[in-house]
Design a protein around this motif. Structure first.
Motif, mmCIF file in Angstrom:
data_model
loop_
_atom_site.group_PDB
_atom_site.id
_atom_site.type_symbol
_atom_site.label_atom_id
_atom_site.label_comp_id
_atom_site.label_asym_id
_atom_site.label_seq_id
_atom_site.Cartn_x
_atom_site.Cartn_y
_atom_site.Cartn_z
ATOM 1 N N UNK A 389 0.952 -1.173 -0.092
ATOM 2 C CA UNK A 389 0.056 -0.014 0.046
ATOM 3 C C UNK A 389 0.922 1.248 -0.141
ATOM 4 N N UNK A 390 0.662 2.322 -0.917
ATOM 5 C CA UNK A 390 1.396 3.304 -1.006
ATOM 6 C C UNK A 390 0.663 4.662 -0.987
ATOM 7 N N UNK A 391 1.103 5.579 -0.463
ATOM 8 C CA UNK A 391 0.480 6.994 -0.197
ATOM 9 C C UNK A 391 1.175 7.957 -1.390
ATOM 10 N N UNK A 392 0.492 8.644 -1.852
ATOM 11 C CA UNK A 392 0.855 9.446 -2.849
ATOM 12 C C UNK A 392 1.849 10.568 -2.435
ATOM 13 N N UNK A 393 2.597 11.079 -3.162
ATOM 14 C CA UNK A 393 3.566 12.188 -2.799
ATOM 15 C C UNK A 393 3.122 13.492 -2.105
ATOM 16 N N UNK A 394 1.888 13.661 -2.445
ATOM 17 C CA UNK A 394 1.123 14.798 -2.180
ATOM 18 C C UNK A 394 0.304 14.472 -0.647
ATOM 19 N N UNK A 395 0.270 12.967 -0.425
ATOM 20 C CA UNK A 395 -0.347 12.636 0.747
ATOM 21 C C UNK A 395 -1.560 12.546 0.878
ATOM 22 N N UNK A 396 -2.535 12.652 -0.303
ATOM 23 C CA UNK A 396 -3.892 12.550 -0.462
ATOM 24 C C UNK A 396 -4.576 11.422 -0.957
ATOM 25 N N UNK A 397 -3.824 10.372 -1.506
ATOM 26 C CA UNK A 397 -4.384 9.158 -2.062
ATOM 27 C C UNK A 397 -3.829 7.975 -1.428
ATOM 28 N N UNK A 398 -4.322 6.937 -1.337
ATOM 29 C CA UNK A 398 -3.896 5.557 -1.089
ATOM 30 C C UNK A 398 -4.223 4.489 -2.088
ATOM 31 N N UNK A 399 -3.001 4.059 -2.400
ATOM 32 C CA UNK A 399 -3.196 2.990 -3.347
ATOM 33 C C UNK A 399 -2.719 1.509 -2.911
ATOM 34 N N UNK A 400 -3.288 0.462 -3.388
ATOM 35 C CA UNK A 400 -2.667 -0.886 -3.113
ATOM 36 C C UNK A 400 -2.355 -1.561 -4.725
ATOM 37 N N UNK A 401 -1.434 -2.125 -4.413
ATOM 38 C CA UNK A 401 -0.734 -2.763 -5.820
ATOM 39 C C UNK A 401 -0.126 -4.054 -5.459
ATOM 40 N N UNK A 402 0.005 -4.907 -6.536
ATOM 41 C CA UNK A 402 0.607 -6.176 -6.314
ATOM 42 C C UNK A 402 2.066 -5.923 -6.411
ATOM 43 N N UNK A 403 3.201 -6.774 -5.546
ATOM 44 C CA UNK A 403 4.651 -6.643 -5.741
ATOM 45 C C UNK A 403 5.199 -7.794 -6.905
ATOM 46 N N UNK A 404 4.228 -8.401 -7.457
ATOM 47 C CA UNK A 404 4.744 -9.250 -8.389
ATOM 48 C C UNK A 404 4.256 -9.187 -10.116
ATOM 49 N N UNK A 405 3.576 -7.832 -10.231
ATOM 50 C CA UNK A 405 3.305 -7.420 -11.582
ATOM 51 C C UNK A 405 1.801 -6.727 -11.540
ATOM 52 N N UNK A 406 1.211 -6.489 -12.550
ATOM 53 C CA UNK A 406 -0.182 -5.852 -12.660
ATOM 54 C C UNK A 406 0.059 -4.467 -12.726
ATOM 55 N N UNK A 407 -1.354 -3.879 -12.564
ATOM 56 C CA UNK A 407 -1.286 -2.344 -12.830
ATOM 57 C C UNK A 407 -1.597 -1.769 -11.667
ATOM 58 N N UNK A 408 -1.628 -0.466 -11.634
ATOM 59 C CA UNK A 408 -2.238 0.499 -10.562
ATOM 60 C C UNK A 408 -3.666 1.000 -10.800
ATOM 61 N N UNK A 409 -4.400 0.452 -9.798
ATOM 62 C CA UNK A 409 -5.772 0.791 -9.978
ATOM 63 C C UNK A 409 -6.099 2.114 -9.274
ATOM 64 N N UNK A 410 -7.437 2.546 -9.123
ATOM 65 C CA UNK A 410 -7.895 4.019 -8.535
ATOM 66 C C UNK A 410 -7.357 3.939 -7.111
ATOM 67 N N UNK A 411 -7.192 4.828 -6.451
ATOM 68 C CA UNK A 411 -7.086 5.138 -5.025
ATOM 69 C C UNK A 411 -8.302 4.587 -4.193
ATOM 70 N N UNK A 412 -7.941 3.921 -3.247
ATOM 71 C CA UNK A 412 -8.944 3.158 -2.239
ATOM 72 C C UNK A 412 -9.362 4.304 -1.231
ATOM 73 N N UNK A 413 -8.506 5.239 -0.859
ATOM 74 C CA UNK A 413 -8.634 6.192 0.309
ATOM 75 C C UNK A 413 -8.206 7.693 -0.374
ATOM 76 N N UNK A 414 -9.135 8.557 -0.040
ATOM 77 C CA UNK A 414 -8.535 9.989 -0.451
ATOM 78 C C UNK A 414 -8.801 10.788 0.503
ATOM 79 N N UNK A 415 -7.895 11.708 0.725
ATOM 80 C CA UNK A 415 -7.981 12.795 1.806
ATOM 81 C C UNK A 415 -7.818 14.241 1.292
ATOM 82 N N UNK A 416 -8.620 15.011 2.008
ATOM 83 C CA UNK A 416 -8.697 16.654 1.429
ATOM 84 C C UNK A 416 -7.814 17.499 2.179
#
Length: 614
Positions: A389-416
């Motif tokens: 799970x990674x937080x974007x550089x601006x601190x406003x979006x949380x993503x989850x992704x596989x460590x073995x491949x695949x693509x990045x989907x939409x953020x699971x959490x957003x902050x204002x």
């Protein structure tokens, strides 16, 4: 008339005999009739405290009232089974009602004693005040509870008939034991008892069942093995009890004639249980034995490698060895990570082999987090090292992704949040595979939980928290969460209990309850990480002090241990719950690593967010 005072420095009023490394050291402090006296405390005794035994001496003939008080207090610091010598300073009636097992009160220094009046009271007795700065209590369950306050109690003495005339004895005194912090550290040993995570609180349906550490303190030279077994059978401490279960039910107890438990020459421990244990099938019995084995592995002096449970009659219930125990139960903190991770200067997730002796250079992970598709501020890697799970550089979006491949989907959490520092915290995975993150947005502060790291986030209820959450780390067992809580410009470390229930429409309801202070010695805590089943490493400072790193127990106690080498400007810290792995830190020197017994080594000059899985 001036008060008779024994100031901060109470003396050795009774003779103590110290035995260490086969040598006997004996001595008695002289007893001046007036003037201030100086205490001889544990810090002035021989250095090898773990090898020191302190034996109290009984009251001297014709001892003054003040000598009786001091002799009693010193006897409390000795290795005196059942406090038999301490009781000699009491009247028979007081000895019959005194309960040393009720609690242990820990003071910053040994108690100061002051006579309320140099003359006798109307009944011919004398009262002394015991005062000091209390730092904690150890309750009847052996649980350590930080409790800073002023301590003030009294003891009353009266004169009794002795073999050679009238003698002073204590007839009224506080419940339990009181002693200074240095004596507590010398006399008591920290042990983790182990219980199963309750269904829904971190347990699982198949494979070895998850165990949860429940730290307690026992007297380390007064049959600690038997005392630990009794404490385990009696059940978990009150704070942890709601989220764990024990295979020893409330009717289980040691057999009345069990005596002192000792492993045989093959390191097998026989534990006889009272007949009221009732019917015990094989599965329950092996799970009871597993609890015992994992608990006794934490007791350094036990050496137990096999447990046999018996009925009081001597008939066998079951036998379990260390090699079999791991198929029955397992502390999740025992999992060894394959890699160490951090965010490099290109805002990618990189990893290094988990082998402490490896000098391999960091390399980007597979999958979208290893490429500059989304610049990262912080990351968390699942405990099986399959997802992140990674937080974007601006601190406003949380993503989850596989460590073995695949693509990045939409953020699971957003902050204002308007700034990165007010946005999403570094996320954390628990041992169940669920994901946690705190949104620090001042307009909508919240703690969020995502089942298996996906789906709609659940807002976690947090009760009894005085301040707002800056950072989180969930323990491997999934039933405790470490929180950095900020209030009024200062940040403290709290440990909350995680409770899970099912609400309307089968939607999970998650709560963090009874958050308690875990580093009361520190005025400010700036970074932390779990570093074992019940231990954390913290970065912070004491009042008026400089930044330091130390280990603390999740119950708030800080045992003396190896000093961590100094490091300048530590901003983040990461430890594996496998205690053999090196520490990682983000400091003024970049990303650095501390192998066991070594010095800090620079891994990369640029980078942030060092983490282990979890």
């Amino acid at each position: 008339m001036g008060a008779e005072r024994i100031g901060r420095g109470r003396p050795l009023r009774a003779c103590l005999v110290l035995a260490t490394c086969g040598t006997l050291l004996a001595g008695c402090a002289s007893m001046p009739d007036e003037g201030n006296l100086k205490k001889v405390d544990a810090s002035q005794r021989p250095d090898s405290q773990s090898q020191v035994r302190v034996y109290a001496m009984p009251p001297a003939e014709n001892a003054r009232a003040v000598d009786i008080v001091q002799g009693f207090l010193e006897a409390l610091t000795s290795d005196d089974p059942d406090f038999a010598i301490a009781r000699k300073y009491l009247t028979k009636e007081a000895s019959a009602t005194w309960e040393p097992e009720h609690s242990t009160t820990v003071l910053a220094d040994g108690p100061n004693t002051v006579a309320d009046n140099l003359g006798n009271d109307s009944g011919g007795g004398r009262t002394y005040s015991l005062t000091g700065r209390q730092v904690a209590t150890v309750n009847k369950q052996h649980a350590y509870v930080p409790d800073e306050r002023a301590y003030a109690e009294t003891v009353h003495l009266s004169q009794q008939n002795g073999p050679n005339g009238r003698v002073w004895r204590i007839d009224r005194l506080p419940k339990g034991v009181v002693l200074g912090e240095s004596d507590f550290e010398r006399n008591y040993e920290a042990v983790n008892k182990y219980y199963f995570a309750a269904p829904g609180a971190g347990g699982r349906d198949s494979g070895p069942k998850a165990l949860v550490a429940d730290p307690i303190y026992v007297r380390q030279r007064i049959d600690p093995l038997t005392e630990t077994v009794k404490s385990l059978i009696d059940g978990p401490t009150h704070w942890l009890g709601p989220v764990v279960t024990s295979r020893f039910n409330s009717s289980t107890a040691l057999a009345p004639d069990a005596g002192s438990l000792t492993p045989d020459d093959k390191n097998k421990l026989v534990v006889p249980l009272a007949e009221r244990v009732g019917q015990v099938d094989r599965q329950r019995c092996t799970e009871m034995a597993a609890q015992l084995l994992f608990t006794l592995q934490d007791l350094a002096s036990s050496g137990v490698e096999q447990v046999e449970l018996q009925r009081e009659s001597g008939s066998q219930l079951c036998v379990l060895g260390k090699d079999q125990a791991e198929t029955v139960a397992s502390p999740r903190s025992a999992n060894r990570p394959s890699y160490q991770y951090y965010v490099d200067e290109k805002r990618r997730l990189v990893r290094m082999p988990g082998n402490a002796g490896s000098n391999a250079k960091p390399e980007p992970v597979s999958g979208p987090f290893g490429h500059p598709e989304q610049e990262l501020r912080s990351v968390a890697v699942s405990r099986n090292e399959v997802r992140a799970a990674g937080v974007s550089h601006d601190g406003r979006r949380l993503y989850t992704a596989s460590l073995v491949g695949g693509t990045l989907g939409g953020p699971g959490v957003r902050s204002r949040a308007k700034t990165p520092d007010q946005g999403l915290s570094t996320p954390s995975w628990d041992g169940r595979g669920d994901l946690w993150v705190a949104d620090r947005d001042p307009g909508d502060r919240r703690l969020l939980w995502l089942g298996q790291g996906k789906g709609e986030p659940v807002r976690v209820r947090v009760s009894g928290l005085d301040g707002h959450i800056e950072a989180i780390r969930v323990s491997a067992d999934g039933v405790r969460i470490a929180l950095l809580v900020k209030k009024g410009g200062k940040t403290s470390l709290r440990i909350g209990r995680v409770e899970r229930t099912v609400g309307k429409d089968e939607r999970p309801e998650i709560s963090v309850v009874e958050p308690r202070e875990a580093a009361p010695q520190m005025e400010e805590v700036t970074a932390m990480s779990w570093a074992g089943p019940s231990r954390l490493v913290v970065v912070g400072r004491e009042s008026g002090g400089v930044q330091q790193m130390r280990y603390v127990q999740c119950d708030g106690s800080a045992r003396a241990g190896a000093t961590l080498p100094g490091l300048t400007g530590v901003k983040e810290i990461a430890a594996s719950e496998d205690e053999t792995q090196p520490l990682l830190a983000h400091s003024d020197d970049g990303i650095v690593r501390l192998p066991s017994g070594g010095q800090w080594q620079t891994v990369g000059k640029d980078g942030t967010g060092p983490v282990y899985p979890g």
